[in-house]
Write an enzyme that holds these catalytic residues in place. Sequence first.
Site, PDB file in Angstrom:
ATOM      1  CB  SER A   1      -3.202  -6.896   4.864  1.00  0.00           C
ATOM      2  OG  SER A   1      -2.818  -5.772   5.616  1.00  0.00           O
TER       3      SER A   1
ATOM      4  CG  ASP B   1      -2.071  -0.988   1.094  1.00  0.00           C
ATOM      5  OD1 ASP B   1      -2.395  -1.391  -0.048  1.00  0.00           O
ATOM      6  OD2 ASP B   1      -2.629  -1.373   2.137  1.00  0.00           O
TER       7      ASP B   1
ATOM      8  NE  ARG C   1      -0.616   1.436  12.302  1.00  0.00           N
ATOM      9  CZ  ARG C   1       0.276   0.697  11.675  1.00  0.00           C
ATOM     10  NH1 ARG C   1       1.571   0.888  11.895  1.00  0.00           N
ATOM     11  NH2 ARG C   1      -0.088  -0.237  10.824  1.00  0.00           N
TER      12      ARG C   1
ATOM     13  CG  ASP D   1      -3.661   0.812  11.594  1.00  0.00           C
ATOM     14  OD1 ASP D   1      -3.622   0.812  12.836  1.00  0.00           O
ATOM     15  OD2 ASP D   1      -3.322  -0.162  10.906  1.00  0.00           O
TER      16      ASP D   1
HETATM   17  N1  ARG Z   1      -6.886  -5.013  13.462  1.00  0.00           N
HETATM   18  C1  ARG Z   1      -5.642  -4.602  14.038  1.00  0.00           C
HETATM   19  C2  ARG Z   1      -5.784  -3.225  14.611  1.00  0.00           C
HETATM   20  O1  ARG Z   1      -6.670  -2.519  14.249  1.00  0.00           O
HETATM   21  C3  ARG Z   1      -4.496  -4.686  13.085  1.00  0.00           C
HETATM   22  C4  ARG Z   1      -4.572  -3.754  11.903  1.00  0.00           C
HETATM   23  C5  ARG Z   1      -3.476  -3.920  10.886  1.00  0.00           C
HETATM   24  N2  ARG Z   1      -3.516  -5.235  10.388  1.00  0.00           N
HETATM   25  C6  ARG Z   1      -2.950  -5.666   9.259  1.00  0.00           C
HETATM   26  N3  ARG Z   1      -3.005  -6.924   9.031  1.00  0.00           N
HETATM   27  N4  ARG Z   1      -2.385  -4.869   8.412  1.00  0.00           N
HETATM   28  O2  ARG Z   1      -4.993  -2.842  15.437  1.00  0.00           O
END
Ligand code: ARG
Length: 396
Positions: free
Chosen positions: A174, A14, A93, A122
Amino acid sequence: MTQRVVLAYSGGLDTSVCVRWLQERGYEVIAFMADVGQGKSLGPTMKRARAAGARRIVVRDLRGEFVRDYVWPTLKADAVYEGKYYLATALSRPLIAKHLVEVAHRHGVRTVAHGCTGKGNDQVRFEVTARMLDPTLRIMAPLREWEFRSREEEIDYALRHRIPIDVTKKSPYSIDQNLWGVSLEAGVLENPWAEPPADTYRSLRAPERAAGRPGYVTVGFARGVPVSLNGQRLEGVRLIERLSQLAARHGVGRSELIESRVVGIKSREVYEAPAAAVLYEAHQDLQRFVLDGKLLAVKAALASTYAELVYGGLWFSPLKRALDAFVQETQRRVTGTVRLKLFKGSCQAVGRRSPHGLYRERLATYSAKDAFDQRAAEGFIKLLGLPYEGTLKGRG
Ligand code: ARG
């Protein structure tokens, strides 16, 4: 004048496509890479950023700060989202966002960008944090507006523009990874009935392939913070790395979760967090040894609120800070050592000791050494029940 933008760059599909996409729209891209222990070598990632068209690359090693200011406070709070997620992605994050804003300021750039989709958590974490720090910055989220409708289309675009990428069309997971854990979604995992296949095991062994004999580990804590492993003092990053390897051999720290996202949908994620699984078990066990029951109960009640705040992008919120102050106060006595047994996916505390233990063997024992005054119980019960005496009479 060309506009400049600082992009939070991971090296994944991405954000690599983001670089090119922004460039095609006339932006000069500064790729900001945060090392939060994702375990990818930075060389190829930087190369990819360049190949994608980044004009400049800024790298910061944030592992120490990540552990000290984000992971440990959350561990001390016993915060787990929906009972299963140790928040590895969510914790990184606000840290990345904080540095993203700093990098923008340092380079005199007024726009920041991230590679999050419009469906995830995120984007919320990045943007809420960035706005708390500087509401005048412009925030771009290419994934919310671009034309690609699937990962396959992005992969095609990347291949067309000769951006070297990791994923193949066959395994389109992902993945987000850092020192504290791996989050994995998409692909076949989108079918909630389908068991996660073997190739979703990333950092640990499946329990059925784990070591045939149990392993033991001791973790030492000082005021709620892990400070040693098997008697050896280690600083945070090293401790987590070592413990992850150890726990991974025993298949400890895996979970899958149909989770409630901030934006209202349910999604399915597979998590691996071997060190977190061991440290949470150890920390909670030690707390039960040194904290009184009332404090434990209130602390447990607040843990889920803490987890919801972290998950929901409110890391720097006043409520979260207030909870940190409470948690910090509770950790004064949380010093000691816990011994744990790891075996085929499970992790159990099997021994604990502490200079602040509230457990007194002479009071708990049923042997002749008993020092508990059993006669004192009579008066205690009488007064405890006094307000309620007779209150059930005649109720049938
Ligand atoms: N669902 C998790 C969160 O919101 C992980 C998000 C990122 N996951 C990923 N496979 N890129 O913290």
